[in-house]
Scaffold this motif. Sequence first.
Motif, PDB file in Angstrom:
ATOM      1  N   SER A  31      15.801 -22.908  29.217  1.00  0.00           N
ATOM      2  CA  SER A  31      15.111 -21.711  28.731  1.00  0.00           C
ATOM      3  C   SER A  31      14.102 -21.169  29.735  1.00  0.00           C
ATOM      4  CB  SER A  31      14.416 -22.007  27.401  1.00  0.00           C
ATOM      5  OG  SER A  31      13.275 -22.839  27.584  1.00  0.00           O
ATOM      6  N   VAL A  32      13.613 -22.030  30.645  1.00  0.00           N
ATOM      7  CA  VAL A  32      12.605 -21.593  31.616  1.00  0.00           C
ATOM      8  C   VAL A  32      13.115 -21.614  33.051  1.00  0.00           C
ATOM      9  CG1 VAL A  32      10.673 -22.282  30.170  1.00  0.00           C
ATOM     10  CG2 VAL A  32      11.585 -23.905  31.844  1.00  0.00           C
ATOM     11  N   ALA A  33      14.227 -22.303  33.295  1.00  0.00           N
ATOM     12  CA  ALA A  33      14.719 -22.471  34.667  1.00  0.00           C
ATOM     13  C   ALA A  33      15.430 -21.221  35.164  1.00  0.00           C
ATOM     14  CB  ALA A  33      15.656 -23.669  34.752  1.00  0.00           C
ATOM     15  N   ASP A  34      15.422 -21.066  36.481  1.00  0.00           N
ATOM     16  CA  ASP A  34      16.209 -20.027  37.143  1.00  0.00           C
ATOM     17  C   ASP A  34      17.605 -20.535  37.476  1.00  0.00           C
ATOM     18  OD1 ASP A  34      14.024 -17.916  37.678  1.00  0.00           O
ATOM     19  OD2 ASP A  34      13.154 -19.748  38.502  1.00  0.00           O
ATOM     20  N   GLN A  35      17.658 -21.795  37.918  1.00  0.00           N
ATOM     21  CA  GLN A  35      18.924 -22.382  38.342  1.00  0.00           C
ATOM     22  C   GLN A  35      19.029 -23.788  37.774  1.00  0.00           C
ATOM     23  OE1 GLN A  35      19.028 -22.253  42.651  1.00  0.00           O
ATOM     24  NE2 GLN A  35      18.207 -20.170  42.684  1.00  0.00           N
ATOM     25  N   GLY A  36      20.255 -24.278  37.673  1.00  0.00           N
ATOM     26  CA  GLY A  36      20.472 -25.629  37.180  1.00  0.00           C
ATOM     27  C   GLY A  36      21.490 -26.379  38.016  1.00  0.00           C
ATOM     28  N   VAL A  37      21.276 -27.698  38.108  1.00  0.00           N
ATOM     29  CA  VAL A  37      22.206 -28.600  38.779  1.00  0.00           C
ATOM     30  C   VAL A  37      22.527 -29.712  37.794  1.00  0.00           C
ATOM     31  CG1 VAL A  37      22.514 -30.233  40.682  1.00  0.00           C
ATOM     32  CG2 VAL A  37      21.259 -28.102  41.060  1.00  0.00           C
ATOM     33  N   VAL A  38      23.812 -29.979  37.590  1.00  0.00           N
ATOM     34  CA  VAL A  38      24.232 -31.021  36.659  1.00  0.00           C
ATOM     35  C   VAL A  38      24.759 -32.205  37.455  1.00  0.00           C
ATOM     36  CG1 VAL A  38      25.709 -31.620  34.707  1.00  0.00           C
ATOM     37  CG2 VAL A  38      24.824 -29.285  34.932  1.00  0.00           C
ATOM     38  N   LEU A  39      24.165 -33.381  37.205  1.00  0.00           N
ATOM     39  CA  LEU A  39      24.617 -34.623  37.835  1.00  0.00           C
ATOM     40  C   LEU A  39      25.413 -35.453  36.838  1.00  0.00           C
ATOM     41  CD1 LEU A  39      21.507 -35.972  39.832  1.00  0.00           C
ATOM     42  CD2 LEU A  39      23.507 -34.800  40.754  1.00  0.00           C
ATOM     43  N   SER A  40      26.462 -36.082  37.324  1.00  0.00           N
ATOM     44  CA  SER A  40      27.216 -37.049  36.534  1.00  0.00           C
ATOM     45  C   SER A  40      27.585 -38.207  37.446  1.00  0.00           C
ATOM     46  CB  SER A  40      28.474 -36.415  35.946  1.00  0.00           C
ATOM     47  OG  SER A  40      29.216 -37.365  35.198  1.00  0.00           O
ATOM     48  N   LEU A  41      27.096 -39.381  37.101  1.00  0.00           N
ATOM     49  CA  LEU A  41      27.355 -40.587  37.897  1.00  0.00           C
ATOM     50  C   LEU A  41      27.017 -40.379  39.369  1.00  0.00           C
ATOM     51  CD1 LEU A  41      30.718 -41.751  36.270  1.00  0.00           C
ATOM     52  CD2 LEU A  41      28.395 -42.493  35.726  1.00  0.00           C
ATOM     53  N   GLY A  42      25.896 -39.676  39.607  1.00  0.00           N
ATOM     54  CA  GLY A  42      25.396 -39.510  40.954  1.00  0.00           C
ATOM     55  C   GLY A  42      26.027 -38.409  41.766  1.00  0.00           C
ATOM     56  N   ARG A  43      26.877 -37.619  41.139  1.00  0.00           N
ATOM     57  CA  ARG A  43      27.534 -36.525  41.849  1.00  0.00           C
ATOM     58  C   ARG A  43      27.211 -35.194  41.188  1.00  0.00           C
ATOM     59  NH1 ARG A  43      31.285 -38.832  45.296  1.00  0.00           N
ATOM     60  NH2 ARG A  43      31.923 -40.951  44.745  1.00  0.00           N
ATOM     61  N   VAL A  44      27.108 -34.142  41.981  1.00  0.00           N
ATOM     62  CA  VAL A  44      26.899 -32.800  41.443  1.00  0.00           C
ATOM     63  C   VAL A  44      28.227 -32.293  40.891  1.00  0.00           C
ATOM     64  CG1 VAL A  44      26.283 -30.418  41.967  1.00  0.00           C
ATOM     65  CG2 VAL A  44      25.008 -32.294  43.031  1.00  0.00           C
ATOM     66  N   VAL A  45      28.242 -32.009  39.579  1.00  0.00           N
ATOM     67  CA  VAL A  45      29.473 -31.506  38.956  1.00  0.00           C
ATOM     68  C   VAL A  45      29.361 -30.016  38.637  1.00  0.00           C
ATOM     69  CG1 VAL A  45      30.177 -33.731  38.031  1.00  0.00           C
ATOM     70  CG2 VAL A  45      28.683 -32.253  36.664  1.00  0.00           C
ATOM     71  N   ALA A  46      28.152 -29.473  38.712  1.00  0.00           N
ATOM     72  CA  ALA A  46      27.965 -28.036  38.500  1.00  0.00           C
ATOM     73  C   ALA A  46      26.628 -27.625  39.073  1.00  0.00           C
ATOM     74  CB  ALA A  46      28.021 -27.678  37.016  1.00  0.00           C
ATOM     75  N   ALA A  47      26.583 -26.412  39.623  1.00  0.00           N
ATOM     76  CA  ALA A  47      25.337 -25.820  40.122  1.00  0.00           C
ATOM     77  C   ALA A  47      25.475 -24.314  39.961  1.00  0.00           C
ATOM     78  CB  ALA A  47      25.104 -26.188  41.581  1.00  0.00           C
ATOM     79  N   ALA A  48      24.574 -23.724  39.167  1.00  0.00           N
ATOM     80  CA  ALA A  48      24.710 -22.304  38.850  1.00  0.00           C
ATOM     81  C   ALA A  48      23.399 -21.779  38.296  1.00  0.00           C
ATOM     82  CB  ALA A  48      25.839 -22.090  37.833  1.00  0.00           C
ATOM     83  N   ASP A  49      23.361 -20.474  38.041  1.00  0.00           N
ATOM     84  CA  ASP A  49      22.212 -19.900  37.341  1.00  0.00           C
ATOM     85  C   ASP A  49      22.069 -20.573  35.983  1.00  0.00           C
ATOM     86  OD1 ASP A  49      21.792 -18.181  39.431  1.00  0.00           O
ATOM     87  OD2 ASP A  49      22.777 -16.464  38.472  1.00  0.00           O
ATOM     88  N   ALA A  50      20.832 -20.707  35.522  1.00  0.00           N
ATOM     89  CA  ALA A  50      20.575 -21.384  34.251  1.00  0.00           C
ATOM     90  C   ALA A  50      21.311 -20.707  33.100  1.00  0.00           C
ATOM     91  CB  ALA A  50      19.077 -21.425  33.984  1.00  0.00           C
ATOM     92  N   ALA A  51      21.333 -19.382  33.096  1.00  0.00           N
ATOM     93  CA  ALA A  51      22.008 -18.653  32.020  1.00  0.00           C
ATOM     94  C   ALA A  51      23.503 -18.958  32.003  1.00  0.00           C
ATOM     95  CB  ALA A  51      21.774 -17.155  32.173  1.00  0.00           C
ATOM     96  N   GLN A  52      24.089 -19.099  33.177  1.00  0.00           N
ATOM     97  CA  GLN A  52      25.517 -19.403  33.260  1.00  0.00           C
ATOM     98  C   GLN A  52      25.811 -20.791  32.696  1.00  0.00           C
ATOM     99  OE1 GLN A  52      27.167 -18.744  37.166  1.00  0.00           O
ATOM    100  NE2 GLN A  52      29.028 -19.915  36.723  1.00  0.00           N
ATOM    101  N   LEU A  53      24.966 -21.761  33.025  1.00  0.00           N
ATOM    102  CA  LEU A  53      25.143 -23.112  32.483  1.00  0.00           C
ATOM    103  C   LEU A  53      24.969 -23.118  30.968  1.00  0.00           C
ATOM    104  CD1 LEU A  53      23.225 -25.287  35.113  1.00  0.00           C
ATOM    105  CD2 LEU A  53      25.689 -24.906  34.932  1.00  0.00           C
ATOM    106  N   ARG A  54      24.016 -22.341  30.499  1.00  0.00           N
ATOM    107  CA  ARG A  54      23.741 -22.263  29.060  1.00  0.00           C
ATOM    108  C   ARG A  54      24.943 -21.708  28.303  1.00  0.00           C
ATOM    109  NH1 ARG A  54      18.795 -19.960  29.826  1.00  0.00           N
ATOM    110  NH2 ARG A  54      19.672 -17.901  29.475  1.00  0.00           N
ATOM    111  N   ASP A  55      25.673 -20.790  28.942  1.00  0.00           N
ATOM    112  CA  ASP A  55      26.775 -20.105  28.267  1.00  0.00           C
ATOM    113  C   ASP A  55      28.125 -20.780  28.460  1.00  0.00           C
ATOM    114  OD1 ASP A  55      24.941 -18.223  27.437  1.00  0.00           O
ATOM    115  OD2 ASP A  55      25.380 -16.815  29.069  1.00  0.00           O
ATOM    116  N   ASP A  56      28.170 -21.818  29.297  1.00  0.00           N
ATOM    117  CA  ASP A  56      29.434 -22.506  29.571  1.00  0.00           C
ATOM    118  C   ASP A  56      29.625 -23.630  28.553  1.00  0.00           C
ATOM    119  OD1 ASP A  56      31.535 -24.078  30.571  1.00  0.00           O
ATOM    120  OD2 ASP A  56      31.048 -23.592  32.652  1.00  0.00           O
ATOM    121  N   ALA A  57      30.346 -23.332  27.468  1.00  0.00           N
ATOM    122  CA  ALA A  57      30.482 -24.286  26.373  1.00  0.00           C
ATOM    123  C   ALA A  57      31.187 -25.563  26.817  1.00  0.00           C
ATOM    124  CB  ALA A  57      31.231 -23.635  25.214  1.00  0.00           C
ATOM    125  N   GLY A  58      32.226 -25.429  27.649  1.00  0.00           N
ATOM    126  CA  GLY A  58      32.954 -26.602  28.104  1.00  0.00           C
ATOM    127  C   GLY A  58      32.078 -27.551  28.898  1.00  0.00           C
TER     128      GLY A  58
END
Length: 237
Positions: free
Chosen positions: A202-229
């Motif tokens: 809600s406050v971030a500009d960008q987001g990075v998603v880690l899974s088991l030590g690897r980046v699996v997604a990096a995008a604008d915060a709004a895009q991550l928020r809207d990506d249901a999958g």
Amino acid sequence: MTLLQVAGLVVGYGAAPVLHEVDLTVPPATIVTVLGANGAGKTTLLRTLSGLLRPIGGTIRFDGGSLAGVPVERVVRLGLAHVPEGRGVVAELTVEENLRLGGVWQADRRDARLAQDEVYELFPALAARRRHAGHQLSGGERQMLALGRALVARPRLLLLDEPSLGLAPRITAQIMALLRRLCDETGLAVLLVEQNVRSALSVADQGVVLSLGRVVAAADAAQLRDDAGLRHAYLGF
């Protein structure tokens, strides 16, 4: 312009890597949130950036200069402040003494005192309890104190680990709103590790998603928020 640039970062404990080829950037005046389940490597990432852990490989550059081998106290002087999970307050010291610790590396004593006064303006609850010891504060007040102590050092980049942990939703909302305000008004950059995904996004500009030590997604915060999958697969909502 990029304030922090991490490329191909590999970090481990002993022979076992925890972070694998992690890339991320943090521009000035931006909140970048690092999300992921427990064990994803989020805290390891912050500990490495602040100099507490040595990487196995990759590069970390801050304001154009390498942080390879830079001791923790030098990292602080360069403008990085790390607020670890657990709030990092010295329980035996008063609020005022904890804040003075935040300015210990500042050569300008007058500015250090001014920075403490600014923290009291940001957190009136701390001003009212400046003579109280850390162990006498509520959980929310301890988090405010940990954040305030970091701000006294006049950082350009704040590394913030799980600030909402154990806090009431109202206090969490106040802290998140303050981070947004500081970025917008002062140019502070924040790398925010947070389990409260909705609050962070809600406050971030960008987001990075880690899974088991690897980046699996990096995008604008709004895009991550809207990506249901992506949310269902990695963020739990």
